[in-house]
Write a protein that holds these residues in place. Structure first.
Motif, PDB file in Angstrom:
ATOM      1  N   UNK A  73      52.036  47.105  29.464  1.00  0.00           N
ATOM      2  CA  UNK A  73      51.523  46.540  27.943  1.00  0.00           C
ATOM      3  C   UNK A  73      50.223  46.948  27.889  1.00  0.00           C
ATOM      4  N   UNK A  74      49.672  47.572  26.579  1.00  0.00           N
ATOM      5  CA  UNK A  74      48.380  47.251  26.669  1.00  0.00           C
ATOM      6  C   UNK A  74      47.659  46.151  26.437  1.00  0.00           C
ATOM      7  N   UNK A  75      46.241  46.777  27.948  1.00  0.00           N
ATOM      8  CA  UNK A  75      45.865  44.912  28.035  1.00  0.00           C
ATOM      9  C   UNK A  75      45.332  44.357  27.016  1.00  0.00           C
ATOM     10  N   UNK A  76      44.395  45.249  25.618  1.00  0.00           N
ATOM     11  CA  UNK A  76      43.732  44.723  24.715  1.00  0.00           C
ATOM     12  C   UNK A  76      44.613  44.656  22.958  1.00  0.00           C
ATOM     13  N   UNK A  77      45.963  44.432  23.158  1.00  0.00           N
ATOM     14  CA  UNK A  77      46.846  44.631  21.975  1.00  0.00           C
ATOM     15  C   UNK A  77      47.944  43.802  22.273  1.00  0.00           C
ATOM     16  N   UNK A  78      48.391  43.819  23.419  1.00  0.00           N
ATOM     17  CA  UNK A  78      49.627  43.050  22.953  1.00  0.00           C
ATOM     18  C   UNK A  78      49.052  41.326  24.038  1.00  0.00           C
ATOM     19  N   UNK A  79      50.252  40.371  23.698  1.00  0.00           N
ATOM     20  CA  UNK A  79      49.403  38.921  22.943  1.00  0.00           C
ATOM     21  C   UNK A  79      50.536  38.571  24.421  1.00  0.00           C
ATOM     22  N   UNK A  80      50.393  37.755  25.442  1.00  0.00           N
ATOM     23  CA  UNK A  80      51.876  37.419  26.236  1.00  0.00           C
ATOM     24  C   UNK A  80      50.974  35.907  26.650  1.00  0.00           C
ATOM     25  N   UNK A  81      52.016  35.265  27.286  1.00  0.00           N
ATOM     26  CA  UNK A  81      51.888  34.200  28.257  1.00  0.00           C
ATOM     27  C   UNK A  81      50.946  33.784  29.211  1.00  0.00           C
ATOM     28  N   UNK A  82      50.031  32.895  29.910  1.00  0.00           N
ATOM     29  CA  UNK A  82      49.746  33.378  31.325  1.00  0.00           C
ATOM     30  C   UNK A  82      49.842  31.830  31.312  1.00  0.00           C
ATOM     31  N   UNK A  83      49.929  31.840  33.243  1.00  0.00           N
ATOM     32  CA  UNK A  83      50.094  31.027  33.774  1.00  0.00           C
ATOM     33  C   UNK A  83      49.584  31.433  34.831  1.00  0.00           C
ATOM     34  N   UNK A  84      48.004  30.817  35.121  1.00  0.00           N
ATOM     35  CA  UNK A  84      47.049  30.927  35.924  1.00  0.00           C
ATOM     36  C   UNK A  84      47.535  29.903  37.779  1.00  0.00           C
ATOM     37  N   UNK A  85      47.157  30.779  38.163  1.00  0.00           N
ATOM     38  CA  UNK A  85      47.851  30.430  40.121  1.00  0.00           C
ATOM     39  C   UNK A  85      46.526  30.133  41.303  1.00  0.00           C
ATOM     40  N   UNK A  86      47.209  29.658  41.625  1.00  0.00           N
ATOM     41  CA  UNK A  86      46.477  29.593  43.404  1.00  0.00           C
ATOM     42  C   UNK A  86      46.349  29.394  44.989  1.00  0.00           C
ATOM     43  N   UNK A  87      45.716  29.822  45.474  1.00  0.00           N
ATOM     44  CA  UNK A  87      46.553  30.202  46.841  1.00  0.00           C
ATOM     45  C   UNK A  87      45.921  28.375  47.654  1.00  0.00           C
ATOM     46  N   UNK A  88      47.339  27.800  48.211  1.00  0.00           N
ATOM     47  CA  UNK A  88      46.781  27.040  48.841  1.00  0.00           C
ATOM     48  C   UNK A  88      45.774  26.782  50.732  1.00  0.00           C
TER      49      UNK A  88
END
Length: 128
Positions: free
Chosen positions: A113-128
């Motif tokens: 999807x175009x990086x500056x056009x489409x709106x999507x959900x965001x779930x940040x992750x981190x490695x423990x």
């Protein structure tokens, strides 16, 4: 001697969803407050400090695909940005757009999807 009521002290970080992928354990941050473009999502994750940790990021395609099939943090019917940027200013998305199922397994189908056009959900992750 009287000590009063017993109180339980909980660390909300430990209540975050986890998943294990590729031999590593990941914590999943709460969803971003709104859908975002990929550029804003990437910036949001890279600048997020939560529960004393500042190493949050967008998940890779493999991490996201696996988590969507094996974690309750990624709700069905939604599409999420991955950290994988493609050619021509696109980035990979996993999930569903409208009625089209995009992700069937972590090695399954992705769309760009175009990086500056489409709106999507965001779930940040981190490695423990």
């Amino acid at each position: 001697t009287s000590y009063g009521l017993e109180k339980e002290i909980r660390d909300p970080y430990n209540d975050l969803t986890t998943f294990t992928f590729g031999g590593q354990t990941y914590r999943v941050a709460p969803a971003a407050p709104t859908t975002m473009t990929w550029s804003n999502a990437n910036s949001y994750c890279n600048n997020l400090t939560l529960y004393g940790y500042s190493d949050w990021r967008l998940p890779t395609s493999g991490e996201l695909g696996f988590a969507m099939n094996n974690s309750s943090a990624f709700l069905g019917g939604m599409s999420f940005w991955s950290s994988i940027q493609c050619d021509f200013g696109d980035a990979q998305v996993y999930g569903a757009t409208g009625h089209e199922a995009i992700m069937k397994s972590y090695s399954g189908v992705t769309i760009s999807c175009p990086i500056d056009d489409d709106l999507r959900y965001v779930r940040p992750v981190r490695v423990e």
